[in-house]
Design an enzyme around this catalytic site. Structure first.
Site, PDB file in Angstrom:
ATOM      1  N   SER A 104      -3.543   4.356   1.980  1.00 46.38           N
ATOM      2  CA  SER A 104      -3.777   4.734   3.378  1.00 46.38           C
ATOM      3  C   SER A 104      -4.897   5.771   3.487  1.00 46.38           C
ATOM      4  O   SER A 104      -5.554   5.874   4.514  1.00 46.38           O
ATOM      5  CB  SER A 104      -2.492   5.270   4.012  1.00 46.38           C
ATOM      6  N   TYR A 144       0.844  -1.203   0.000  1.00 43.64           N
ATOM      7  CA  TYR A 144       0.000   0.000   0.000  1.00 43.64           C
ATOM      8  C   TYR A 144       0.874   1.246   0.000  1.00 43.64           C
ATOM      9  O   TYR A 144       2.049   1.211   0.375  1.00 43.64           O
ATOM     10  CB  TYR A 144      -0.983  -0.010   1.174  1.00 43.64           C
ATOM     11  N   CYS A 145       0.252   2.327  -0.468  1.00 46.10           N
ATOM     12  CA  CYS A 145       0.921   3.625  -0.414  1.00 46.10           C
ATOM     13  C   CYS A 145      -0.123   4.633   0.058  1.00 46.10           C
ATOM     14  O   CYS A 145      -0.967   4.300   0.892  1.00 46.10           O
ATOM     15  CB  CYS A 145       1.503   4.005  -1.771  1.00 46.10           C
ATOM     16  N   GLY A 146      -0.076   5.855  -0.461  1.00 43.39           N
ATOM     17  CA  GLY A 146      -1.051   6.845  -0.019  1.00 43.39           C
ATOM     18  C   GLY A 146      -2.385   6.674  -0.719  1.00 43.39           C
ATOM     19  O   GLY A 146      -3.442   6.697  -0.100  1.00 43.39           O
TER      20      GLY A 146
END
Lengths: 459, 459, 459, 459
Positions: free
Chosen positions: B448, B419-421
């Site tokens: 996120s 995952y990232c932003g």
């Protein structure tokens, strides 16, 4: 802290997004009426709009606060002295808003209007010291707000307010502070705004003549000496903004009109704006139409030529041009747009209706006929441009005078050549003169630029 | 004086037009490779380009000076210390250029590169005092230029140069001066550039930690402590800029490729970049392709994932997307573009060739499987983002490590959720992991952001 | 004589412009609702529209006659037996219209509807003999109009009418005559229309099975044996056309919706149509949404999936896609369009709301799991396609059955793989199954095309 | 069987795709040079191109066979009598190609050229009888191919061939057969082609005068009596097609030119084509430029005005217009396109260079000056248009004569008003007359259409 300036080129309107992506909140200051830009920024940066500020009741463009409120449900904030007819939250001097690392403090800075505010902005993520001040229509780059738009009866009071706001209220702020005004070049809310869209307090203190008067008397003398043009649109815009402008979704939608329908509307009094370029308009146009092409100042010119409650018909090359034009018109509250000529000018020509030309004359051709009792040459540029150099023997009649019908020295039946810088304004002037019955008007192709480039001198 | 900043969003490259419409001359500083913007400005303002400045040999983007020279015949100017293989005029410290009201003084400010200059700009039409300084890659908003790109052997010397340029050369300039750097957020020429594209000297002196060291030793310790990512593209770009890059007219033109042709090029080693959005890539993609969608940082990501001499194949939704992508690639000198998959991904699917998925998992779905020995969760964001809050139990492996094959703790055969932003970088990571043989990779839809919006906590 | 056929690809609607530029008059036959094409033709050819014919009350698309009347003031002409609630002129068998060299004769040819007409067209500028016949929904290329749409109670009477119109009324017309029907492939007004959009009487007499029955009994047996799908939309369209449809200018305008607003409308019962391609929908979509992407048959699929009075929400990649979709929806009278998801699917993902996948499985992957008790394979194509070759072991459940909830043999909790020809219809089916609670549905990427291209056999 | 006709409006070029989606094969007949349409159809229908037919060596447009071969690797097929310099497969009379349900039989039908073929097409999926015949340049709708283009020395032989092909070879084919020629209206490969793009053998036998001669002598007398215009481009096109035209990827790319560069190329002999509409050209244009605006016949007019080996400069409003123009020029092999005037005509005007007008006169204005020794009125339309009605007192000088410099009765120093139907051709004529030194030329705005619509009579 997130910060972005949004520029509307023609009108010189500047609006701002300030927010904090971490807490996902954003305010918009002085939004324009076409609000998609703000929605895009909010979405791209993952923020939502929580407050909409108007730094004052605008005179030159319809506020987009109401559109933005409809799209985001955010409240509209305006100074408590503003007498407005819509729901809003009132701002007081010293009030502070915090969105994550963005801290925004309200400064009451009347002068341009009694309800004007500035916003002092601190990026607490970088420093506890403020980073910039949004000066609304108080301080521009190279100029200040004019005190006359809020009413002739309170000009003196407003001049005093301007002085207090500029020389006292802002005096305590540091030199390094960035200055972000509500207007840049193009705006008629000041006299001689710079093309630069931001500055610093320190630089303006050095370079802005309006910040360098020895006392109020000298300041007031200058600030009340002469006012810039006040377009026909301004009173209507002020009223509309105070009442709360209608939503664009309630305005007319696109409408192609046949030559028959177009002519019928003309007979009912609608004004025809022809947006084609100078060459095309010159070649053939509808008699009585005004040539206001796509150029930065377009909306300002419309505001000077057309009354705000006029029904408007548009001649365009393409449907895209029509949409672009309607956006510009809605920005200044000219919402009574009836439609456009379907098929463009050639549909009109083929219908066999009367047409008119506004002949272009080239610099060389004009030079050739100058000596022997040639045409009356009319320079429609500003005084500043005229002073910087003009064609010898020309008469200086600024475009505004022509639009006001104020050109006593020019006989209706004489040969006239109008010129400006590039040929844009001279076509506005030429079409207006034709509308007023001048029968032998030509326009200098390429204007004084062409004249100079062709090697002919300016004096 | 005319002044305009031109922003390339993704790479954070900033270039400038400074001129004087009265004398109709304009300089361009640090032009990008796609030069139409400058030509448009020159034409709109009635100026022609008389000088092209490069503030130094750029490492992160191909200079547009050569394109602009080809279009305007203006000379290219660069500091005399720059060792370049093309015709140019050499600049020396203190040299002054005057174009009407615009006065430009050269300051030699080495540090990021030995040949770095700043330009002190005065608008003599407004004041005899300077208005702004263009700081090249010396001083950024919130940061300074990194000293390591010009060569590892001269890092120490460059650190000294940086200190001298920042603490001595700029020291005499006033607080109110505007600062216009060559880069803003997005650039990898510094560590933590701000999203703001300009500032003032006074504000940077207060808010920029790099201007607040007590002595050179402390400054040097910080400035040589840790360097940001150096993309695969930088060495190639430096060499290309020093030699003089090829003109775009000599580069490949658009080329639609059938699945057969596309696959043949893949077998010859070409790299496949899939520009579709995360959801589409997740649904079905060509095995071995990398998902780098349209996002501001696009060109930086390409520079990190793909080697500069790679042949490149592109998967796009539309031909317009292909043209947009080639512009981005040319900006960083990735000129070996073979073409795009004609008919898009569905042509590939219908051809019966193998395809792959990169399953999206929603925040709710992930939350449901977390407790009972669920997947390995990998956070690919930066350290700063990680520190600001992450999913409990996740492993932090920055994207750069994944791209470098540097993720020892993650077994190839385990379930992995990256995952990232927002889901953009996690798809780059996920596609890279798939390319490296990880067989059970998923990506958290919406990253996120989604996780937090769904009401799950970050720690 | 001027003649032009206008094709609406998806619905297979064919309309016609017939005119004479010399006298500058033009008729339009069976106009579609988006009428700009006709206005453009009229303008380009220097004609104006003088008559608007509807060959019958259409069941499959909203007539554009009313839009065209509003734009041109031309009268609407329809057969005297048509019971319509709007102002019109009634047509009688044998009536002749002459526009310069164009001669148009009305033939009453009931059967598809009681009020159906054909138009026999002669170009007197070329010959006194007729050149073509516009057959409305009587005779198609490769098929004839179905007799059941006008009402179940009059099917038998309509079958007789069809026979009389085809075998007697048209019998006297020569072989060489061109045939221009009101529908081509895509239309559901017949069973198996050809992709060709015109033919000749002689060729249809040879190749069209419906023209080759020995007597009425045999004809009737075939023509009433089995009817093609009757989409949910047809009754509503017939009613709307009989009453006179509303003008598009009265319908909703474009509306971007936030995820919050979008979800609120979903909760109020609005139907979500996701127009992205199969791969993108598969990657991530809003639970409950239906995947109807841009493909020729789009409007037909909508008519089968969505009830006519539903409020509709749309997921698109771009605003242009939204406008394209609304045009398609308006053509079939689905005017209750609430808006589109602003920011597209990624706005939804980032909002942290639940999402769903519809996994694509590649031909190779499916082949690998076939042997050992693999998934239930469902072929959703037509019987004709199924018979021409299908995956061994698959179940044949035509898409229409799935849309009607009519698939008894498929347990909700089993692994299911749906497939069609290309992957388009299988995604409609898959999303419908998901909506009906099937939890393990996948779609074969690239459909039977991919399967065959991958070298796997069809039986 | 799949069948589709592709129309190039201006040149009237018709090409065809015939295929069978079941076996996924498609042939293309007489492709145009911009081949994207064929690639799109192939992809959309899931077919690949297996054969490329040219029905003969074309004289009026560059064959797209070579472009299509480069994109698909399919062989080019042409009749064995064609002497061509590129790799191909030779066709013989009677040869049959089968692609699934599509059966294509070659008929050698010389006359227009010695190597001309027709293709008899049967859809075996529908019937064993043939459905249509593609007649190449043998039989058009309303006309036949001209026999003179292949060489003056073989006209007689070609006339005989025409007769044999039309009266004997086609004689055995049935009336109901559809006729699909290689050209429709706009083409100069015949005299008076209809605007309809297809017909039937039976109807042509009734309505086409060229199929109704009693014997060869009468036929030959007519067919060799008078030939239509042979544009400057034809010889060059024939040579290019015989040799094999260069690929477009080898041709020039887009090139914006400054007024300086533009003028320099003019001095080197380049021809300037101004594509703006009549009104815009009339208002101001570059001296010596020719006004050929966007209209269907555009490419034909270029072929008549400009020699094929000329260097070409273009004046356009937008970059899109430039791309549209280059497509048109490439179709007729005018590949030496140097670029376009950057900034459009206003850049030229502002540069101070000489400009010219071509004044539009409205119908009313012309009517007012007719009586008293007014201007010489020149009707540049065709004889047919002239005969159908013209302005009383006008001289008839067809445009072609003006382009050939063949207008003896018109003195250079007299007032001249040219007119055509709409104002398009009169601007070509007017600009050509200006180029030839006529100094007082005007153009009737809206042409004879406007004249008639304004209520003035034609005689």
């Amino acid at each position: 802290m997130f910060f972005k300036q949004i520029v509307v080129e023609g009108l010189g309107c500047l609006s701002y997004c300030i927010g904090c992506p971490r807490v996902r909140k954003m305010v918009v200051v002085d939004p324009k009426r076409d609000i998609q830009d703000y929605l895009d920024i909010a979405r791209d940066e993952g923020m939502h709009v929580t407050h909409i500020f108007d730094t004052h009741i605008h005179a030159d463009h319809i506020s987009g606060a109401h559109e933005l409120q409809a799209a985001t449900d955010a409240p509209i904030l305006i100074h408590e002295d503003a007498e407005v007819g819509y729901e809003h939250e009132s701002l007081r001097d010293g009030q502070v808003f915090t969105l994550g690392t963005a801290k925004i403090e309200v400064l009451h800075t009347p002068g341009h209007t009694p309800n004007g505010i500035s916003l002092l902005v601190t990026d607490t993520g970088r420093s506890a010291e403020p980073e910039m001040v949004l000066t609304g229509d108080l301080l521009f780059v190279g100029d200040i707000g004019r005190p006359d738009l809020a009413g002739e009866d309170i000009i003196e009071e407003q001049a005093r307010n301007l002085y207090t706001s500029l020389y006292e209220k802002l005096a305590g702020l540091p030199d390094y502070l960035e200055v972000y005004p509500a207007h840049g070049q193009g705006s008629l809310c000041g006299k001689s705004l710079s093309g630069k869209m931001s500055s610093t307090l320190g630089y303006e203190r050095r370079a802005n003549p309006m910040l360098n008067f020895p006392d109020f008397a000298a300041f007031k003398a200058e600030v009340t000496k002469e006012f810039p043009i006040r377009p026909k649109s301004f009173s209507h815009i002020i009223e509309t903004n105070a009442a709360g402008p209608p939503l664009l979704s309630a305005c007319h939608i696109d409408q192609p009109l046949t030559p028959d329908q177009f002519e019928a509307e003309m007979k009912d009094g609608a004004v025809v704006i022809d947006t084609r370029d100078a060459a095309a308009f010159s070649g053939a146009h509808i008699p009585g139409s005004i040539n206001i092409g796509f150029e930065k100042q377009l909306a300002n010119w419309v505001g000077m030529v057309v009354v705000p409650d006029a029904d408007i018909l548009i001649v365009v090359n393409t449907r895209e041009d029509y949409e672009r034009m309607t956006t510009e018109l809605h920005r200044i509250g000219y919402d009574r747009i009836l439609g456009y000529l379907s098929g463009g000018i050639s549909a009109w020509l083929m219908s066999g209706r009367p047409t008119e030309r506004l002949d272009q004359i080239s610099a060389h051709q004009l030079d050739n006929v100058l000596d022997n009792g040639g045409p009356i040459i009319v320079d429609v540029r500003t005084r500043g441009e005229w002073n910087a150099g003009h064609i010898e023997g020309a008469h200086h009649i600024p475009l505004q005078c022509i639009l006001d019908g104020n050109c006593p020295d020019v006989p209706h039946d004489k040969d006239i050549v109008v010129y400006c810088g590039s040929g844009y304004r001279s076509n506005i002037a030429g079409s207006e003169l034709q509308r007023r019955g001048y029968s032998h008007v030509r326009s200098l192709a390429g204007g004084s630029f062409a004249w100079a480039n062709a090697g002919m001198g300016l004096t």
